[in-house]
Structure formats: C-alpha cells, structure tokens
Design a protein around this motif. Structure first.
Motif, PDB file in Angstrom:
ATOM      1  N   ALA A 202       0.835  -1.209   0.000  1.00  0.00           N
ATOM      2  CA  ALA A 202       0.000   0.000   0.000  1.00  0.00           C
ATOM      3  C   ALA A 202       0.868   1.257   0.000  1.00  0.00           C
ATOM      4  O   ALA A 202       0.572   2.237  -0.684  1.00  0.00           O
ATOM      5  CB  ALA A 202      -0.929  -0.011   1.210  1.00  0.00           C
ATOM      6  N   LEU A 203       1.958   1.233   0.773  1.00  0.00           N
ATOM      7  CA  LEU A 203       2.879   2.375   0.773  1.00  0.00           C
ATOM      8  C   LEU A 203       3.535   2.541  -0.595  1.00  0.00           C
ATOM      9  O   LEU A 203       3.725   3.659  -1.078  1.00  0.00           O
ATOM     10  CB  LEU A 203       3.942   2.194   1.862  1.00  0.00           C
ATOM     11  N   ALA A 204       3.889   1.416  -1.210  1.00  0.00           N
ATOM     12  CA  ALA A 204       4.497   1.479  -2.543  1.00  0.00           C
ATOM     13  C   ALA A 204       3.515   2.069  -3.545  1.00  0.00           C
ATOM     14  O   ALA A 204       3.905   2.842  -4.437  1.00  0.00           O
ATOM     15  CB  ALA A 204       4.941   0.086  -2.980  1.00  0.00           C
ATOM     16  N   ARG A 205       2.235   1.721  -3.414  1.00  0.00           N
ATOM     17  CA  ARG A 205       1.217   2.278  -4.324  1.00  0.00           C
ATOM     18  C   ARG A 205       1.154   3.791  -4.188  1.00  0.00           C
ATOM     19  O   ARG A 205       1.073   4.517  -5.195  1.00  0.00           O
ATOM     20  CB  ARG A 205      -0.153   1.665  -4.004  1.00  0.00           C
TER      21      ARG A 205
ATOM     22  N   PRO B 246       4.380  10.636  -5.522  1.00  0.00           N
ATOM     23  CA  PRO B 246       5.709  10.625  -4.895  1.00  0.00           C
ATOM     24  C   PRO B 246       5.908  11.736  -3.873  1.00  0.00           C
ATOM     25  O   PRO B 246       6.570  11.535  -2.849  1.00  0.00           O
ATOM     26  CB  PRO B 246       6.664  10.780  -6.092  1.00  0.00           C
ATOM     27  N   SER B 247       5.336  12.914  -4.118  1.00  0.00           N
ATOM     28  CA  SER B 247       5.501  14.028  -3.178  1.00  0.00           C
ATOM     29  C   SER B 247       4.858  13.710  -1.837  1.00  0.00           C
ATOM     30  O   SER B 247       5.440  13.960  -0.776  1.00  0.00           O
ATOM     31  CB  SER B 247       4.900  15.314  -3.762  1.00  0.00           C
ATOM     32  N   GLN B 248       3.639  13.163  -1.876  1.00  0.00           N
ATOM     33  CA  GLN B 248       2.973  12.781  -0.636  1.00  0.00           C
ATOM     34  C   GLN B 248       3.788  11.713   0.099  1.00  0.00           C
ATOM     35  O   GLN B 248       3.925  11.761   1.326  1.00  0.00           O
ATOM     36  CB  GLN B 248       1.572  12.252  -0.923  1.00  0.00           C
TER      37      GLN B 248
ATOM     38  N   GLY C 259      12.441   1.547 -10.471  1.00  0.00           N
ATOM     39  CA  GLY C 259      12.111   1.931 -11.833  1.00  0.00           C
ATOM     40  C   GLY C 259      10.723   2.518 -12.012  1.00  0.00           C
ATOM     41  O   GLY C 259      10.324   2.822 -13.142  1.00  0.00           O
ATOM     42  N   LYS C 260       9.983   2.720 -10.916  1.00  0.00           N
ATOM     43  CA  LYS C 260       8.606   3.202 -11.020  1.00  0.00           C
ATOM     44  C   LYS C 260       8.396   4.545 -10.334  1.00  0.00           C
ATOM     45  O   LYS C 260       7.330   5.137 -10.464  1.00  0.00           O
ATOM     46  CB  LYS C 260       7.648   2.181 -10.407  1.00  0.00           C
ATOM     47  N   VAL C 261       9.394   5.006  -9.575  1.00  0.00           N
ATOM     48  CA  VAL C 261       9.289   6.297  -8.884  1.00  0.00           C
ATOM     49  C   VAL C 261      10.467   7.164  -9.309  1.00  0.00           C
ATOM     50  O   VAL C 261      11.469   6.652  -9.855  1.00  0.00           O
ATOM     51  CB  VAL C 261       9.291   6.106  -7.348  1.00  0.00           C
ATOM     52  N   PRO C 262      10.400   8.472  -9.080  1.00  0.00           N
ATOM     53  CA  PRO C 262      11.530   9.338  -9.430  1.00  0.00           C
ATOM     54  C   PRO C 262      12.815   8.874  -8.748  1.00  0.00           C
ATOM     55  O   PRO C 262      12.773   8.363  -7.620  1.00  0.00           O
ATOM     56  CB  PRO C 262      11.090  10.716  -8.910  1.00  0.00           C
TER      57      PRO C 262
ATOM     58  N   ARG D 126      16.322   7.680  -1.759  1.00  0.00           N
ATOM     59  CA  ARG D 126      16.062   7.832  -0.331  1.00  0.00           C
ATOM     60  C   ARG D 126      15.514   6.534   0.271  1.00  0.00           C
ATOM     61  O   ARG D 126      15.775   6.223   1.434  1.00  0.00           O
ATOM     62  CB  ARG D 126      15.091   8.985  -0.092  1.00  0.00           C
ATOM     63  N   ILE D 127      14.747   5.794  -0.499  1.00  0.00           N
ATOM     64  CA  ILE D 127      14.256   4.503  -0.009  1.00  0.00           C
ATOM     65  C   ILE D 127      15.418   3.546   0.195  1.00  0.00           C
ATOM     66  O   ILE D 127      15.528   2.876   1.227  1.00  0.00           O
ATOM     67  CB  ILE D 127      13.226   3.914  -0.992  1.00  0.00           C
TER      68      ILE D 127
END
Length: 363
Positions: free
Chosen positions: A50-53, A59-61, A88-91, A97-98
C-alpha cells in the motif's frame, strides 16, 4: 472510519487484519503507519504494498508523510522489499532515499568547509542570493556567508520566509545544527496560526515534539494552533507521526511490557486536555455554546491529569453554563477525579480529534 474503529484497538485479530487488507487502498499514510506498528514482524507485506502504491501515485505525498516522518523507520528487510516494489517506477530521488533506509541522507562536514544542509542544497548560494547582505565597500565579489557561522541569520530568515518550502528547509537546517528547539517550534507554530498547513512543516513539528519534555513545553501551543485553524486532519496526522516514531524506537519496540511509551502518551493527553479546557472557556466567554460542547465532548474522551481538575471545575462558573453544557462540564469534573496518567492512550487522543471533527464547522 477504519482508523477510528479498527486501529483504535490495542491488538488486531485475524478479522481486523482481513478487514484492513480488503480496504488497504482506502487507508491514508498515518493509518498505514499505525497498522504497520501493530503487525507482527514478517507480516507487513500488505502495508508495504500500500505504501508502494502511494509512492507510485503521489511521490511528493510519499516523501512528505513517509520519508520525512521524524525518526520513523522500517526494518532493513522492509526497506529492501519497498525498494523492490518501487524500483524503476518512482523518481530517482525518491528511490535513492528509499534505498538509503533512512529519512534523509546526512552530508558529512569537512574540516574548514561550510556546513551544508541535506538533499545537496547549495545553502551558501541560497544565502548569497536571498539574505539582505551589505555589499563590500571595495570592488570585487562578495564572500558567501558561511551558514555554520550565522545561525541567527538562518532563524531570522525562517521567521520571515517567503514560502513554506523555504521556511521548512531553514528550520530543518537549524535543527540539524544545534539551534535550540524553542525558537524553531515558535516559528512553526506562528506559521500554522497564519494558515500555513504544509505537510513538510507538519512533519518538522512532529520531529520536534517526539518526547515527553517537548510535549510538556510545547504541546499545548501546537495543539491550539491546529485547533484554531480547525485543522483536525493535520492534527491527527501529526500525532500519528509522533506515535509511530515512538513505537518504532529501539528502546521500546519488542520490549515486553513496553508496547507504548506511556510517559509520552500521558504528556500528549495532558496537552490535549489543557487545550480543550482553554477552547471551552474561550467559547463560553464568546457565547459559542456549540463550540464549547464540542470541546467538552472531546475532553470526556481523554484521561486528563489531576492537575487540571481545578481548571475544569472552574468551568462551572463560566458564563452561559446551563443545560447540556452544564451536564458536560459536570461529567468532566467527575471524570477527572477518577482519571490516571496510566489511562492515557493514543486511541483516546484519536477519539477526541474525531469528536471535534464530527461536530462540524459550526463548532
């Protein structure tokens, strides 16, 4: 509703877990963090998905409410799983940072060089362009300010920042470089009172009130600032950030008999109770009985410390105390006589906030 009725429970059974799994897409980040803190090790996969979604969709939230959450951290294997889900799915900035497995990457200082803020921000260049500096008398370029030698200038600039982003960046830098908490919290509270309800500012405030001493000193000011703006959602999320960080602290997590940092919860509950007494008194003086009743109903959800008994009893002599308002004041007078600091809980704080929100705009 899920956060109020299910996550208020101290322990989640199989039916609760199944219900949350079915409605995971409807849960906000604070709900997910609270859910994760109640999961057994190795059973947080649904929460991580859910967090990944959220990281993929907004991404900002995700940065503001997860990566910027004060002292919040996942276990190493959870960070690894979250990285696999977002690769490969987020900036790139968010993914970096993750994978760093911490809230923010600290930039080490080198002897003889100016201290730099986080996130590779060129603070010296920023100060050179934004602070009102006096140009040199002679020809040549002005020497950039060494930020580590000018904390007063940073704090003053944060007080008069031209945007929420600038204010938070400067406050975070000042906190990281040893500026006392008091002026920084005062600046943040003043910004909230002026209507600056920003997720990063909320996360910064949460990072500054993560201890019992901080709540004893600043808790009432923070709560009243958000109550005066009717920012109930922000108040709930701020408390969730503080509570999740405290629950995840190594000194508490996994220690038998210390599932909750009771001292912190007692201080939070006391700050809320004192704020609600203040709101009730002001509302009665201003002839706003609906607002007073909302505050008194929320107060009944808490376990206020006995030191507030006189303040609550004094409400009996406030103007306009009659009928339902009188009944609520008398109820709180009786409750405070039997309350104990050991009865304070995060769930009661959430219930108090929901009580205020449910009262509607007229309150």
């Amino acid at each position: 509703m899920a956060f109020l009725h299910v996550l208020r429970q101290v322990r989640l059974d199989e039916d609760d877990q199944s219900f949350l799994c079915e409605h995971a897409s409807e849960l906000a980040v604070p709900d997910l963090l609270a859910w994760r803190s109640r999961c057994e090790p190795g059973f947080t996969g649904t929460v991580l998905r859910a967090l990944a979604r959220i990281a993929l969709e907004d991404p900002s939230q995700f940065e503001h409410e997860v990566l910027d959450a004060p002292r919040f951290s996942l276990d190493d294997d959870e960070w690894i799983e979250l990285a696999d889900l977002t690769r490969g799915k987020v900036p790139p900035r968010v993914f970096d940072r993750i994978t760093a497995r911490r809230v923010r990457v600290e930039v080490p200082e080198e002897k003889g060089s100016a201290a730099l803020p986080t996130d590779d921000f060129d603070l010296a260049g920023f100060l050179e362009s934004s602070l009102d500096e006096i140009p040199p008398a002679g020809p040549g370029l002005a020497t950039p300010i060494d930020a580590s030698l000018a904390p007063e200038a940073i704090v003053e600039r944060a007080r008069n920042a031209w945007s929420p982003e600038e204010r938070v960046m400067l406050l975070e830098w000042a906190a990281a470089h040893g500026v006392p908490r008091k002026p920084l919290v005062e600046i943040a509270v003043a910004a909230i009172r002026a209507g600056e309800i920003d997720p990063r500012l909320r996360a910064f405030v949460a990072s500054q009130v993560g201890t019992r001493a901080a709540w004893d000193t600043h808790g009432q000011d923070v709560v009243l600032a958000l109550l005066d703006r009717s920012a109930y959602s922000s108040l709930s999320e701020l408390c969730a950030l503080v509570w999740s960080a405290a629950r995840g602290a190594p000194a508490v997590r996994g220690v038998p008999g210390r599932d909750e940092p009771q001292g912190l919860l007692s201080a939070m509950s006391a700050a809320f109770a004192a704020s609600l007494v203040h709101v009730a008194r002001e509302s009665l003086v201003a002839s706003l009985p609906a607002r007073a009743m909302a505050a008194l109903s929320a107060l009944a959800c808490l376990a206020p410390p006995t030191r507030l008994s006189r303040s609550i009893h004094d409400l009996l002599r406030a103007p306009g105390v009659a009928g339902e308002v009188l009944a609520l004041v008398e109820l709180n007078v009786r409750l405070v006589k039997h309350s104990s600091a050991r009865d304070a809980s995060f769930e009661s704080i959430v219930a108090a906030i929901h009580c205020l929100a449910d009262a509607g705009p007229e309150a």
